[in-house]
Structures are given as structure tokens and as C-alpha cells.
Design a protein around this motif. Structure first.
Motif, mmCIF file in Angstrom:
data_model
loop_
_atom_site.group_PDB
_atom_site.id
_atom_site.type_symbol
_atom_site.label_atom_id
_atom_site.label_comp_id
_atom_site.label_asym_id
_atom_site.label_seq_id
_atom_site.Cartn_x
_atom_site.Cartn_y
_atom_site.Cartn_z
ATOM 1 N N ALA A 61 -4.712 -4.563 -3.462
ATOM 2 C CA ALA A 61 -4.064 -3.292 -3.129
ATOM 3 C C ALA A 61 -3.324 -2.733 -4.342
ATOM 4 O O ALA A 61 -3.418 -1.529 -4.641
ATOM 5 N N ALA A 62 -2.590 -3.597 -5.047
ATOM 6 C CA ALA A 62 -1.862 -3.153 -6.237
ATOM 7 C C ALA A 62 -2.826 -2.667 -7.316
ATOM 8 O O ALA A 62 -2.567 -1.670 -8.004
ATOM 9 N N TRP B 215 -10.532 1.598 0.932
ATOM 10 C CA TRP B 215 -10.068 0.241 1.244
ATOM 11 C C TRP B 215 -8.582 0.120 1.538
ATOM 12 O O TRP B 215 -8.192 -0.726 2.335
ATOM 13 N N LEU B 216 -7.745 0.909 0.868
ATOM 14 C CA LEU B 216 -6.306 0.724 1.047
ATOM 15 C C LEU B 216 -5.835 0.937 2.487
ATOM 16 O O LEU B 216 -5.020 0.147 2.985
ATOM 17 N N PRO B 217 -6.315 1.947 3.210
ATOM 18 C CA PRO B 217 -5.896 2.058 4.613
ATOM 19 C C PRO B 217 -6.303 0.842 5.444
ATOM 20 O O PRO B 217 -5.542 0.393 6.311
ATOM 21 N N GLY B 218 -7.479 0.282 5.163
ATOM 22 C CA GLY B 218 -7.923 -0.904 5.876
ATOM 23 C C GLY B 218 -7.075 -2.122 5.557
ATOM 24 O O GLY B 218 -6.783 -2.949 6.426
ATOM 25 N N VAL C 276 0.848 -1.204 0.000
ATOM 26 C CA VAL C 276 0.000 0.000 0.000
ATOM 27 C C VAL C 276 0.875 1.242 0.000
ATOM 28 O O VAL C 276 1.817 1.337 0.798
ATOM 29 N N PRO C 277 0.587 2.224 -0.859
ATOM 30 C CA PRO C 277 1.387 3.452 -0.899
ATOM 31 C C PRO C 277 1.284 4.257 0.401
ATOM 32 O O PRO C 277 0.318 4.124 1.153
ATOM 33 N N GLU C 278 2.281 5.093 0.628
ATOM 34 C CA GLU C 278 2.301 5.925 1.826
ATOM 35 C C GLU C 278 1.092 6.857 1.895
ATOM 36 O O GLU C 278 0.625 7.190 2.983
ATOM 37 N N ALA C 279 0.580 7.263 0.728
ATOM 38 C CA ALA C 279 -0.577 8.167 0.703
ATOM 39 C C ALA C 279 -1.816 7.531 1.322
ATOM 40 O O ALA C 279 -2.743 8.239 1.721
ATOM 41 N N TYR C 280 -1.813 6.202 1.421
ATOM 42 C CA TYR C 280 -2.962 5.488 1.988
ATOM 43 C C TYR C 280 -2.567 4.714 3.248
ATOM 44 O O TYR C 280 -3.074 3.626 3.513
#
Length: 336
Positions: A94-95, A111-114, A57-61
Motif C-alpha cells: 500500500a505504501a 488495489w488500494l481500495p481493496g 491507505v490514503p483517504e483518496a483510495y
């Protein structure tokens, strides 16, 4: 260019190995196969706390990635301990969401933060190009993304769980759903997600094969025949040596593929990912056959924990690219 993990990556793998060793993953896997996902979800949270899913997951999320090399190192340990659940499909989702970006509306932010924190277990299914209509653990995942052609939808429900070569891989057909996005962005994002899934599967297979080899070496040192350990027999030594060579050759291919994904090389040029997938999965399948034969009648029993690894090796061999499909991609890449 490095084709093996560095010291920091090895230390991360050792920490993950220690966590999984203490978690009694065979018991977790058996419970998951029986439909009791409680122990598996608790282990999932602990893996997330260690940062496993945040790697995709990217840092933005709220992630730390994408970091394909670290992800490969982590999935080697997940395979070594036969961790159940849609771990590959979650990082593939995620990707996919990361690449889809604005094309998914607020889905990435939803969803990505989760996924990074372990709160969200995702499954990801690609029907495109003759892929399987079944999604792994769709009945227990928090969200199921289904790619069909240039369309991605969120499944609303699932069909009954289907029998699988690996009982811990609970397959179900995703049904219905709301269209999330359409168009070329979906196709491109899905291709990238499939490469991430193939890489993670290859890493799982490598860890799985190493675990099978270790168990088998220990067994042949203890089992005796004609008054001596069967590990002293030349035929047994040759079989184990061939298994080890396959695994040793697969490892640098795995990390070369991870480096290629980290450098974001266009997916239509390299053959690194399918080469890593077929090499690692064939090596793991060879390790499973070796373990089955050298354990004798014990290898055929469900009660022996070894069966969890043997069955998973067979399933991973065809997941996210059969050997024939991977070899075809390697030849296409070599021709390019």
C-alpha cells in the motif's frame, strides 16, 4: 513530542487485542502453516473491518491514512497474538503504490481500495540490494509486487512453498510477470515501502516479545523446583528483568520512528527506523531465548503454543533488515 501512544491509540489497541483474543489466533496460525488459509482470511476481514489496513491507505483510495503511529500500535497487537499472513507486506505494498502514484497507471486505484477493505491480500518482495528472491505467502496472495532495481512487476505465478524457520511464514519465489513501472519513482517508492515494512516488523516484534515475556512470567510462577516457584530464584529474576529492559527501551524507539515517517522526513537522513527495527527484534529474540530456557523441555515442543511465538521471533529478526544491515544504516544516519 510524544514517544508513546495517546489515549485514543491505546483504546484502538485494546479493541484489537480483544478481537484477537477471541479469535484463537494459535489455531488460525497452525491452520495457515498447514496450507488452510480459510480461518486466516476470515480473521483478515475482521481486522480490515476494524480499520487496520486502512491505516496504510490514503483517504483518496478509501483509507484513513497514512497513519504510521496508529499502524505501529496495531502491529504491536498483531505481533502479540502471532497473527499469520503477509500483514507487513500488504501495508508495504500500500505504501509503495501510494508513493508511486501516477507512475503506476491505474494500479493504485485498482488495489488500494481493496487493501483498505480487506478484499485484497498483497505480498511485496524487493530483490534489490541483495534482498530475498522469495515473497511471503505469494502462493495465497491476491497480488504480488516484485521490485528488482528500478523496475516493479506483478508476478504471474509462484514456485513451490519453501521451508521456513516459522512454518506460518510460507515463502515462495514469484515467477514471471508484467512490468508495472520503471525508473527513479520506483526506487524512491520502494525505499519508502521498505521503511514502512521495517517499522511494522519492529512493532510486530515488540508485541511478540511482550507476549513471550508474559507467558514466561506466568510459567515461572507456577513451575516449582526444590519446593518453591522457580520465579523466586535470583538468576531467573535477572533473566526476566533483562528481557523487560530490552522491550522497554525498544518501545519509544518504535514510536519515534513512526513519528518520523508521519512527518515524512527524507529517508536518507534519519536512522530512526533501522534503530527501532534492530532494537525491537533483538529484544524479541532475547525474549524468545529466555522463554525457551525457562520453559525447559516444554519450550522445545511443537504442541505448545509458545512455539508459534518463538519461531516467529527468529524469522522477524532478519525480515526487512538483518541486525547487521540495520546497525549499518544507523551508523550511516549518525554520520549524516
Amino acid at each position: 513530542m510524544r514517544f508513546l501512544p495517546d489515549d485514543a491509540q491505546r483504546e484502538f489497541a485494546r479493541s484489537l487485542d480483544a478481537l484477537l483474543t477471541a479469535a484463537d489466533t494459535p489455531a488460525v496460525s497452525r491452520a495457515w502453516a498447514a496450507g488452510d488459509t480459510g480461518p486466516g482470511r476470515r480473521l483478515w476481514t475482521r481486522l480490515a473491518d476494524l480499520g487496520v489496513f486502512a491505516l496504510a491507505v490514503p483517504e483518496a483510495y478509501e483509507g484513513v491514512g497514512p497513519l504510521p503511529v496508529e499502524l505501529a500500535a496495531a502491529f504491536v497487537e498483531l505481533g502479540r497474538h502471532a497473527v499469520p499472513g503477509p500483514v507487513v507486506e500488504t501495508v508495504a505494498a500500500a505504501a509503495f503504490l501510494d508513493r508511486l502514484g501516477e507512475g503506476s497507471g491505474t494500479a493504485a486505484g485498482d488495489w488500494l481500495p481493496g487493501i483498505a477493505s480487506g478484499r485484497t491480500v498483497a505480498s511485496f518482495c524487493m530483490i534489490t540490494g541483495g534482498g530475498s528472491p522469495y515473497a511471503l505467502d505469494a502462493a495465497t496472495a491476491d497480488t504480488v509486487l516484485v521490485v528488482d532495481g528500478d523496475t516493479v512487476r506483478i508476478a504471474e505465478s509462484t514456485g513451490p512453498v519453501q521451508p521456513s524457520a516459522d512454518p506460518a511464514r510460507r515463502l515462495a519465489r514469484p515467477l514471471g510477470g508484467t512490468v508495472l513501472a520503471r525508473g527513479p519513482r520506483v526506487t524512491a517508492a520502494a525505499a519508502h515501502a521498505a521503511d514502512v515494512a521495517a517499522l511494522a516488523t519492529a512493532a510486530q516484534a515488540l508485541g511478540l516479545g511482550r507476549a513471550l515475556l508474559a507467558h514466561t512470567v506466568e510459567h515461572v510462577r507456577q513451575r516449582t523446583q526444590f519446593g518453591v516457584a522457580i520465579g523466586s530464584f535470583q538468576a531467573v529474576k535477572h533473566r526476566l528483568a533483562d528481557t523487560l529492559i530490552g522491550l522497554e527501551f525498544a518501545e519509544p524507539l518504535l514510536y519515534a520512528a513512526a513519528l518520523g515517517l508521519a512527518a515524512d522526513v527524507p529517508a536518507d537522513v534519519p536512522a530512526d527506523v533501522p534503530a527501532a527495527k534492530v532494537s525491537a527484534c533483538e529484544a524479541a529474540y532475547t525474549a524468545a531465548r529466555t522463554a525457551l530456557q525457562l520453559h525447559g523441555a516444554l519450550g522445545y515442543t511443537d504442541e505448545l503454543d509458545l512455539s508459534l511465538w518463538i519461531r516467529k521471533a527468529r524469522a522477524l529478526r532478519s525480515a526487512w533488515g538483518t541486525p547487521a544491515e540495520c546497525r549499518a544504516r544507523v551508523l550511516e544516519g549518525a554520520g549524516a
